[in-house]
Write a protein that holds these residues in place. Structure first.
Motif, PDB file in Angstrom:
ATOM      1  N   UNK A 147       0.837  -1.199   0.000  1.00  0.00           N
ATOM      2  CA  UNK A 147       0.000   0.000   0.000  1.00  0.00           C
ATOM      3  C   UNK A 147       0.872   1.249   0.000  1.00  0.00           C
ATOM      4  N   UNK A 148       1.897   1.260   0.830  1.00  0.00           N
ATOM      5  CA  UNK A 148       2.811   2.406   0.881  1.00  0.00           C
ATOM      6  C   UNK A 148       3.507   2.589  -0.461  1.00  0.00           C
ATOM      7  N   UNK A 149       3.959   1.500  -1.053  1.00  0.00           N
ATOM      8  CA  UNK A 149       4.628   1.567  -2.351  1.00  0.00           C
ATOM      9  C   UNK A 149       3.688   2.123  -3.417  1.00  0.00           C
ATOM     10  N   UNK A 150       2.455   1.640  -3.453  1.00  0.00           N
ATOM     11  CA  UNK A 150       1.485   2.110  -4.446  1.00  0.00           C
ATOM     12  C   UNK A 150       1.134   3.579  -4.221  1.00  0.00           C
ATOM     13  N   UNK A 151       1.055   3.986  -2.960  1.00  0.00           N
ATOM     14  CA  UNK A 151       0.730   5.375  -2.650  1.00  0.00           C
ATOM     15  C   UNK A 151       1.852   6.310  -3.102  1.00  0.00           C
ATOM     16  N   UNK A 170      -6.296   6.006   2.716  1.00  0.00           N
ATOM     17  CA  UNK A 170      -4.880   5.897   2.352  1.00  0.00           C
ATOM     18  C   UNK A 170      -4.088   7.000   3.060  1.00  0.00           C
ATOM     19  N   UNK A 171      -4.653   8.206   3.092  1.00  0.00           N
ATOM     20  CA  UNK A 171      -3.981   9.319   3.775  1.00  0.00           C
ATOM     21  C   UNK A 171      -3.819   9.001   5.257  1.00  0.00           C
ATOM     22  N   UNK A 172      -4.882   8.502   5.888  1.00  0.00           N
ATOM     23  CA  UNK A 172      -4.807   8.132   7.309  1.00  0.00           C
ATOM     24  C   UNK A 172      -3.800   7.001   7.519  1.00  0.00           C
ATOM     25  N   UNK A 212       6.978   8.249   9.178  1.00  0.00           N
ATOM     26  CA  UNK A 212       7.472   9.326  10.033  1.00  0.00           C
ATOM     27  C   UNK A 212       6.794  10.624   9.609  1.00  0.00           C
ATOM     28  N   UNK A 213       6.712  11.562  10.530  1.00  0.00           N
ATOM     29  CA  UNK A 213       5.998  12.815  10.277  1.00  0.00           C
ATOM     30  C   UNK A 213       6.528  13.540   9.042  1.00  0.00           C
ATOM     31  N   UNK A 214       7.830  13.695   8.953  1.00  0.00           N
ATOM     32  CA  UNK A 214       8.439  14.417   7.817  1.00  0.00           C
ATOM     33  C   UNK A 214       8.205  13.672   6.505  1.00  0.00           C
ATOM     34  N   UNK A 215       8.292  12.358   6.535  1.00  0.00           N
ATOM     35  CA  UNK A 215       8.050  11.566   5.326  1.00  0.00           C
ATOM     36  C   UNK A 215       6.612  11.725   4.875  1.00  0.00           C
ATOM     37  N   UNK A 216       5.678  11.714   5.834  1.00  0.00           N
ATOM     38  CA  UNK A 216       4.274  11.901   5.495  1.00  0.00           C
ATOM     39  C   UNK A 216       4.053  13.281   4.882  1.00  0.00           C
ATOM     40  N   UNK A 217       4.627  14.311   5.485  1.00  0.00           N
ATOM     41  CA  UNK A 217       4.475  15.675   4.956  1.00  0.00           C
ATOM     42  C   UNK A 217       5.044  15.782   3.544  1.00  0.00           C
ATOM     43  N   UNK A 218       6.175  15.142   3.303  1.00  0.00           N
ATOM     44  CA  UNK A 218       6.789  15.160   1.977  1.00  0.00           C
ATOM     45  C   UNK A 218       5.882  14.433   0.971  1.00  0.00           C
ATOM     46  N   UNK A 265       2.557  14.017   1.195  1.00  0.00           N
ATOM     47  CA  UNK A 265       1.346  14.815   0.972  1.00  0.00           C
ATOM     48  C   UNK A 265       1.634  15.984   0.037  1.00  0.00           C
ATOM     49  N   UNK A 266       2.768  16.628   0.227  1.00  0.00           N
ATOM     50  CA  UNK A 266       3.143  17.751  -0.642  1.00  0.00           C
ATOM     51  C   UNK A 266       3.296  17.257  -2.077  1.00  0.00           C
ATOM     52  N   UNK A 267       3.877  16.097  -2.239  1.00  0.00           N
ATOM     53  CA  UNK A 267       4.099  15.520  -3.568  1.00  0.00           C
ATOM     54  C   UNK A 267       2.778  15.106  -4.230  1.00  0.00           C
ATOM     55  N   UNK A 268       1.856  14.552  -3.462  1.00  0.00           N
ATOM     56  CA  UNK A 268       0.604  14.044  -4.018  1.00  0.00           C
ATOM     57  C   UNK A 268      -0.439  15.133  -4.257  1.00  0.00           C
ATOM     58  N   UNK A 269      -0.343  16.217  -3.541  1.00  0.00           N
ATOM     59  CA  UNK A 269      -1.354  17.267  -3.644  1.00  0.00           C
ATOM     60  C   UNK A 269      -1.390  17.826  -5.064  1.00  0.00           C
ATOM     61  N   UNK A 270      -2.530  17.728  -5.683  1.00  0.00           N
ATOM     62  CA  UNK A 270      -2.705  18.273  -7.021  1.00  0.00           C
ATOM     63  C   UNK A 270      -2.139  17.426  -8.150  1.00  0.00           C
ATOM     64  N   UNK A 271      -1.647  16.245  -7.843  1.00  0.00           N
ATOM     65  CA  UNK A 271      -1.077  15.374  -8.879  1.00  0.00           C
ATOM     66  C   UNK A 271      -2.219  14.693  -9.634  1.00  0.00           C
ATOM     67  N   UNK A 272      -2.348  15.016 -10.910  1.00  0.00           N
ATOM     68  CA  UNK A 272      -3.477  14.509 -11.689  1.00  0.00           C
ATOM     69  C   UNK A 272      -3.391  13.009 -11.945  1.00  0.00           C
TER      70      UNK A 272
END
Length: 91
Positions: free
Chosen positions: A12-16, A37-39, A46-52, A54-61
């Motif tokens: 799941x992590x790999x696919x995400x 998936x976000x939850x 880790x917190x920083x990995x999650x933030x990175x 989310x930043x990468x996925x936000x708006x990705x078509x």
């Protein structure tokens, strides 16, 4: 979601993380909607990995089938076509 087999959690992590794997594919295979998936990622990273992530996925078509361009289908590496046999020498 901690009840999942560690191999399934890793998948799941790999696919995400994959750019061309839509959230719909994760939902179809594992029954997790985008918010799930976000939850999941929030609790398993880790917190920083999650933030990175989310930043990468936000708006990705490419992460949503409805937002994809029609010519975007399955990803296939260009090198994949040229490999016809194992080039590693056997000793």
């Amino acid at each position: 979601m901690n009840y999942l087999d560690p191999e399934i959690q890793d998948r799941i992590i790999q696919m995400a993380w994959e750019d061309r794997t839509p959230f719909e594919a994760i939902e179809e295979q594992f029954g997790l909607k985008e918010k799930d998936v976000i939850a999941f990622m929030r609790t398993h990273m880790k917190r920083k990995s999650f933030e990175m992530w989310r930043k990468r996925m936000k708006g990705r078509t490419t992460k949503h089938l409805k937002l994809r361009e029609t010519e975007t289908t399955r990803f296939k590496c260009t090198l994949q076509r040229s490999i016809t046999h194992n080039k590693i020498s056997k000793r």
